[in-house]
Design an enzyme around this catalytic site. Structure first.
Site, PDB file in Angstrom:
ATOM      1  N   SER A 106       4.037  -0.644  -2.192  1.00  0.00           N
ATOM      2  CA  SER A 106       3.580  -1.879  -1.538  1.00  0.00           C
ATOM      3  C   SER A 106       4.750  -2.840  -1.345  1.00  0.00           C
ATOM      4  CB  SER A 106       2.500  -2.555  -2.372  1.00  0.00           C
ATOM      5  OG  SER A 106       1.446  -1.659  -2.588  1.00  0.00           O
ATOM      6  N   ARG A 107       5.779  -2.708  -2.185  1.00  0.00           N
ATOM      7  CA  ARG A 107       6.918  -3.639  -2.090  1.00  0.00           C
ATOM      8  C   ARG A 107       7.892  -3.246  -0.983  1.00  0.00           C
ATOM      9  NH1 ARG A 107       6.149  -4.119  -8.069  1.00  0.00           N
ATOM     10  NH2 ARG A 107       5.675  -6.313  -8.447  1.00  0.00           N
ATOM     11  N   GLY A 139       0.123   6.418  -0.084  1.00  0.00           N
ATOM     12  CA  GLY A 139       0.239   6.892  -1.471  1.00  0.00           C
ATOM     13  C   GLY A 139      -1.035   6.580  -2.247  1.00  0.00           C
ATOM     14  N   HIS A 140      -1.517   5.340  -2.100  1.00  0.00           N
ATOM     15  CA  HIS A 140      -2.777   4.978  -2.783  1.00  0.00           C
ATOM     16  C   HIS A 140      -3.928   5.856  -2.288  1.00  0.00           C
ATOM     17  CE1 HIS A 140      -0.793   0.827  -3.071  1.00  0.00           C
ATOM     18  NE2 HIS A 140      -1.037   1.150  -4.324  1.00  0.00           N
ATOM     19  N   LYS A 182       4.745   7.470  -9.225  1.00  0.00           N
ATOM     20  CA  LYS A 182       5.885   6.637  -8.856  1.00  0.00           C
ATOM     21  C   LYS A 182       6.224   5.675  -9.995  1.00  0.00           C
ATOM     22  CE  LYS A 182       7.431   3.135  -5.920  1.00  0.00           C
ATOM     23  NZ  LYS A 182       6.887   2.116  -6.750  1.00  0.00           N
ATOM     24  N   GLN A 236       0.964  -9.096 -15.749  1.00  0.00           N
ATOM     25  CA  GLN A 236       2.062  -8.116 -15.745  1.00  0.00           C
ATOM     26  C   GLN A 236       3.271  -8.588 -14.950  1.00  0.00           C
ATOM     27  OE1 GLN A 236      -0.655  -5.135 -13.799  1.00  0.00           O
ATOM     28  NE2 GLN A 236       1.200  -4.491 -12.775  1.00  0.00           N
ATOM     29  N   LEU A 269      -2.729  -1.499   0.193  1.00  0.00           N
ATOM     30  CA  LEU A 269      -2.850  -0.040   0.083  1.00  0.00           C
ATOM     31  C   LEU A 269      -2.035   0.681   1.154  1.00  0.00           C
ATOM     32  CD1 LEU A 269      -6.692   0.249  -0.629  1.00  0.00           C
ATOM     33  CD2 LEU A 269      -4.799   0.080  -2.274  1.00  0.00           C
TER      34      LEU A 269
END
Ligand code: PAF
Length: 283
Positions: A191-192, A39-40, A154, A65, A36
């Site tokens: 997160s990336r 943004g989260h 996003k 996914q 997290l």
């Protein structure tokens, strides 16, 4: 600082949701894969501003996914730090199921999204991605039975896929898109982003810069397709391998030729070293 209630099972989460509803509260679900960032956390703020008295984050790195060549194994998993962050913002619940709670032995149903899932953006590069997203989000929405669910803009195509799926499957949870949260230099939080080296982190800001100057030029009446081609060139010159830079209708995701065909949304995906970044901006 109060700790969120941790739910490992669907039954535990549903019992809490029913209890809160019995107390007259409205509940928002915030589906995430953890790791997290601000943004989260802004999604809970958004939910509260919309009148949701209770927020439940789900944290589940959904295997269906990710393609075999993607980062499922390496995806950052930071559960203890995530729970601390949820406590710091006063989130009420955290649904963190083991994989077998979501996909028990014998699980066999697929959700095949159409419409915006076939827009020729992310789906061109990640062909099975949205089937996995739609599958897990349909399950999470049914599991939580919350009044609303919040998703970041996003992942703009993902948001369109989820809206369409919820509408098509008569899922009563209200779906909300929440504006992108950006770092001080404009990079969209993700997160990336932790995968970026220091040098790449410096380069990464180019995406939001090009989006914003292109949006401004479109608003000023310049030619949309020439601007998108120029934007693509700038991004490649900045060291990215570009997947796409496109101007699309913000709701249907259909290609647009002019500002008048809008509302227009610019969407970009590009790889910097081993990291794939996506971003988008309203015109
Ligand atoms: O955006 C994400 O983090 C994921 O795709 C989601 C919506 C939580 C489904 O796994």
């Amino acid at each position: 600082m109060s700790q969120p209630e941790i739910f490992r099972t669907i039954a535990e989460m549903r019992a809490a949701v029913a209890r809160w509803r019995g107390q007259g509260e409205k509940i928002a679900l915030i589906p995430t894969m953890g790791a997290l960032h601000a943004g989260h956390l802004s999604l809970a703020e958004f939910a509260r501003a919309k009148g949701f008295g209770r927020t439940v984050y789900s944290i589940f790195v959904n295997p269906t996914q990710f393609a075999a060549n993607e980062d499922f194994g390496a995806y950052p998993r930071t559960f203890a730090a995530d729970v601390d962050k949820l406590a710091s913002i006063g989130a009420d619940g955290c649904f963190a199921p083991p994989p077998e709670e979501i996909y028990p032995a014998g699980f066999s149903t697929k959700v095949i999204p159409g419409g915006p899932a076939l827009a020729g953006l992310e789906d061109k590069f990640r062909p099975d991605h949205f089937a996995g997203v739609a599958q897990v989000v349909a399950k999470l929405l049914n599991q939580a039975q919350a009044d609303g669910a919040c998703f970041g803009e996003k992942d703009f195509q993902q948001l369109a896929v989820i809206r369409q799926m919820a509408r098509d499957l008569d899922i009563p949870t209200q779906i909300f898109g929440v504006p992108i949260k950006r770092e001080a230099d404009g990079l969209a939080m993700s997160s990336r982003n932790v995968y970026l080296s220091a040098e790449e982190r410096g380069q990464a800001v180019l995406l939001s810069q090009v989006l914003s100057e292109t949006a401004e030029a479109i608003r000023a009446g310049k030619d949309v397709s020439a601007l998108c081609a120029a934007a693509a060139q700038k991004i490649e010159a900045g060291g990215f391998a570009l997947d796409y830079f496109e101007a699309r209708h913000a709701e249907s995701l259909a290609p647009v030729a002019a500002l008048a065909d809008g509302p227009v949304r610019l969407l970009v995906a590009a790889r910097l070293g081993r990291t794939r970044l996506i971003d988008n901006m309203a015109v």
